[in-house]
Design a protein around this motif. Structure first.
Motif, PDB file in Angstrom:
ATOM      1  N   ILE A 116       0.855  -1.190   0.000  1.00  0.00           N
ATOM      2  CA  ILE A 116       0.000   0.000   0.000  1.00  0.00           C
ATOM      3  C   ILE A 116       0.892   1.241   0.000  1.00  0.00           C
ATOM      4  O   ILE A 116       1.820   1.337   0.812  1.00  0.00           O
ATOM      5  CB  ILE A 116      -0.922   0.036   1.237  1.00  0.00           C
ATOM      6  CG1 ILE A 116      -1.797  -1.226   1.302  1.00  0.00           C
ATOM      7  CG2 ILE A 116      -1.787   1.292   1.227  1.00  0.00           C
ATOM      8  CD1 ILE A 116      -2.592  -1.337   2.598  1.00  0.00           C
ATOM      9  N   ALA A 117       0.610   2.167  -0.887  1.00  0.00           N
ATOM     10  CA  ALA A 117       1.385   3.407  -0.929  1.00  0.00           C
ATOM     11  C   ALA A 117       0.467   4.588  -1.192  1.00  0.00           C
ATOM     12  O   ALA A 117      -0.551   4.458  -1.882  1.00  0.00           O
ATOM     13  CB  ALA A 117       2.450   3.344  -2.012  1.00  0.00           C
ATOM     14  N   VAL A 139       4.018   7.784   1.579  1.00  0.00           N
ATOM     15  CA  VAL A 139       3.778   6.765   2.598  1.00  0.00           C
ATOM     16  C   VAL A 139       3.850   5.412   1.910  1.00  0.00           C
ATOM     17  O   VAL A 139       3.285   5.236   0.817  1.00  0.00           O
ATOM     18  CB  VAL A 139       2.403   6.950   3.265  1.00  0.00           C
ATOM     19  CG1 VAL A 139       1.965   5.680   4.000  1.00  0.00           C
ATOM     20  CG2 VAL A 139       2.441   8.116   4.249  1.00  0.00           C
ATOM     21  N   GLY A 140       4.551   4.476   2.506  1.00  0.00           N
ATOM     22  CA  GLY A 140       4.657   3.146   1.921  1.00  0.00           C
ATOM     23  C   GLY A 140       4.636   2.062   2.984  1.00  0.00           C
ATOM     24  O   GLY A 140       5.307   2.185   4.011  1.00  0.00           O
ATOM     25  N   VAL A 141       3.850   1.018   2.726  1.00  0.00           N
ATOM     26  CA  VAL A 141       3.769  -0.131   3.625  1.00  0.00           C
ATOM     27  C   VAL A 141       3.823  -1.399   2.788  1.00  0.00           C
ATOM     28  O   VAL A 141       3.068  -1.547   1.825  1.00  0.00           O
ATOM     29  CB  VAL A 141       2.465  -0.120   4.456  1.00  0.00           C
ATOM     30  CG1 VAL A 141       2.324  -1.434   5.241  1.00  0.00           C
ATOM     31  CG2 VAL A 141       2.439   1.063   5.399  1.00  0.00           C
ATOM     32  N   VAL A 142       4.726  -2.296   3.136  1.00  0.00           N
ATOM     33  CA  VAL A 142       4.779  -3.638   2.560  1.00  0.00           C
ATOM     34  C   VAL A 142       4.774  -4.614   3.734  1.00  0.00           C
ATOM     35  O   VAL A 142       5.685  -4.576   4.565  1.00  0.00           O
ATOM     36  CB  VAL A 142       6.024  -3.849   1.681  1.00  0.00           C
ATOM     37  CG1 VAL A 142       6.116  -5.312   1.225  1.00  0.00           C
ATOM     38  CG2 VAL A 142       5.999  -2.915   0.478  1.00  0.00           C
ATOM     39  N   TYR A 143       3.757  -5.466   3.786  1.00  0.00           N
ATOM     40  CA  TYR A 143       3.621  -6.393   4.911  1.00  0.00           C
ATOM     41  C   TYR A 143       3.689  -7.825   4.418  1.00  0.00           C
ATOM     42  O   TYR A 143       2.893  -8.247   3.572  1.00  0.00           O
ATOM     43  CB  TYR A 143       2.309  -6.148   5.657  1.00  0.00           C
ATOM     44  CG  TYR A 143       2.121  -7.077   6.842  1.00  0.00           C
ATOM     45  CD1 TYR A 143       3.130  -7.246   7.780  1.00  0.00           C
ATOM     46  CD2 TYR A 143       0.941  -7.788   7.007  1.00  0.00           C
ATOM     47  CE1 TYR A 143       2.973  -8.108   8.868  1.00  0.00           C
ATOM     48  CE2 TYR A 143       0.759  -8.638   8.098  1.00  0.00           C
ATOM     49  CZ  TYR A 143       1.790  -8.796   9.012  1.00  0.00           C
ATOM     50  OH  TYR A 143       1.630  -9.653  10.083  1.00  0.00           O
ATOM     51  N   ASP A 144       4.649  -8.560   4.947  1.00  0.00           N
ATOM     52  CA  ASP A 144       4.841  -9.978   4.655  1.00  0.00           C
ATOM     53  C   ASP A 144       4.251 -10.775   5.809  1.00  0.00           C
ATOM     54  O   ASP A 144       4.875 -10.891   6.864  1.00  0.00           O
ATOM     55  CB  ASP A 144       6.339 -10.257   4.507  1.00  0.00           C
ATOM     56  CG  ASP A 144       6.668 -11.731   4.325  1.00  0.00           C
ATOM     57  OD1 ASP A 144       5.770 -12.577   4.479  1.00  0.00           O
ATOM     58  OD2 ASP A 144       7.844 -12.037   4.048  1.00  0.00           O
ATOM     59  N   THR A 152       7.841  -0.208   6.594  1.00  0.00           N
ATOM     60  CA  THR A 152       7.136   1.068   6.520  1.00  0.00           C
ATOM     61  C   THR A 152       8.111   2.179   6.137  1.00  0.00           C
ATOM     62  O   THR A 152       9.302   2.120   6.469  1.00  0.00           O
ATOM     63  CB  THR A 152       6.474   1.436   7.857  1.00  0.00           C
ATOM     64  OG1 THR A 152       7.462   1.416   8.904  1.00  0.00           O
ATOM     65  CG2 THR A 152       5.367   0.447   8.206  1.00  0.00           C
ATOM     66  N   ALA A 153       7.590   3.193   5.450  1.00  0.00           N
ATOM     67  CA  ALA A 153       8.403   4.346   5.082  1.00  0.00           C
ATOM     68  C   ALA A 153       7.539   5.583   5.049  1.00  0.00           C
ATOM     69  O   ALA A 153       6.364   5.527   4.672  1.00  0.00           O
ATOM     70  CB  ALA A 153       9.061   4.128   3.718  1.00  0.00           C
ATOM     71  N   VAL A 154       8.110   6.696   5.464  1.00  0.00           N
ATOM     72  CA  VAL A 154       7.442   7.992   5.450  1.00  0.00           C
ATOM     73  C   VAL A 154       8.375   9.003   4.801  1.00  0.00           C
ATOM     74  O   VAL A 154       9.570   9.072   5.138  1.00  0.00           O
ATOM     75  CB  VAL A 154       7.062   8.448   6.874  1.00  0.00           C
ATOM     76  CG1 VAL A 154       6.415   9.827   6.843  1.00  0.00           C
ATOM     77  CG2 VAL A 154       6.134   7.439   7.536  1.00  0.00           C
TER      78      VAL A 154
END
Length: 291
Positions: A116-117, A139-144, A152-154
């Motif tokens: 999700i970004a 905003v970036g979220v990658v969930y394994d 997560t990144a901001v």
């Protein structure tokens, strides 16, 4: 710069704290649905969108849960999602891949993720900063969910893995690099360009890996597991979150043609500054000129 060249302001600044929280909550909601199907894959209804392009009810239900969460918490933003589409609008747009690595998921290979970004559009402001000159992931979220690893990144603040700050590797040459890539699997029109790139990488790098989930390839580049990554034929939602992860980990992630502000066209090169540049130089002789 004349006033008409200034980025156009789009109202109130984007609250990055609220949006990253919304994205993390949505990612967990989507992953919970994926994992509820993980031990019942034989019962999944699977449709074939195109050759080697599959979608299951797990994808669709996870996407619906993610969209429901994001619409409830950030109704002002547009949404572009893999299965239901959408369009960019307003000051920012969510790009959603509810299941990156569908083939892995369907074959019980535990390597897939929710991605999700939030892409802020030119003219939008984030926090107290100046309006952005061009579109950018903020905003970036990658969930394994298999490894329970949350990347997560901001924008402007950094990137993290389960709350621990991450950074790209310090490898300086392709000779010492482990690279990630993705083979043509759905669109074979660019195979003539890609195969010579792969040949060069195999002969020059320490190793080349193809794991089948672009979002995780970028996340793993961001945390230094891979030294660099390149791929063609992707979709915007595959790379939106990972682009920010790499950039906020001190690396570069760019459009292969260096034309777009982020790899919205699905041709991506990523790594630290040295490896990223080396990859660009490796692939350039084989890359067709853009239309």
């Amino acid at each position: 710069m004349d006033t008409y060249d200034q980025p156009r302001s789009m109202g109130s600044p984007i609250d990055l704290c609220a949006t990253i929280d919304a994205a993390v909550t949505a990612a967990h909601a989507g992953a919970a649905i994926l994992q509820s199907y993980a031990h019942h894959r034989a019962d999944l209804v699977i449709d074939r969108k195109a050759r080697n392009d599959l979608v299951s009810q797990a994808d669709r239900e996870a996407e619906a849960a993610i969209i429901q969460e994001l619409r409830a918490r950030t109704p002002q933003f547009g949404i572009v999602a893999e299965e239901t589409g959408g369009q960019a609008q307003g000051s920012a747009t969510w790009y959603i891949d509810p299941l990156d690595g569908t083939t892995n998921f369907l074959h019980d290979i535990p390597h897939y993720a929710v991605s999700i970004a939030l892409i802020a559009h030119a003219g939008a402001s984030v926090s107290a900063g100046q309006p952005l000159a061009e579109d950018a992931p903020v905003v970036g979220v990658v969930y394994d969910p298999c490894r329970e690893e949350l990347f997560t990144a901001v924008y402007g603040l950094g990137a993290w893995l389960n709350g621990r700050r991450i950074s790209c590797s310090r490898t300086q040459t392709l000779d010492d690099a482990v690279l990630a890539t993705g083979f043509p699997f759905r669109d074979f029109s660019f195979a003539g360009q890609y195969m010579p790139m792969l040949h060069d990488a195999i002969n020059r790098a320490r190793g080349v890996r193809r794991m089948g989930a672009a979002a995780l390839d970028l996340a793993w580049t961001a945390c230094g597991r891979y030294d660099g990554y390149w791929e063609m034929g992707l979709a915007p939602w595959d790379v939106a979150a990972g682009t920010l992860l790499v950039r906020e980990s001190g690396g570069m992630c760019s459009d292969m043609h260096k034309r777009d502000s982020w790899p919205i066209g699905g041709r991506v090169v990523a790594g630290n500054a040295a490896i990223g540049q080396a990859l660009h130089e490796m692939i350039a002789p084989h890359l067709d000129k853009p239309d």
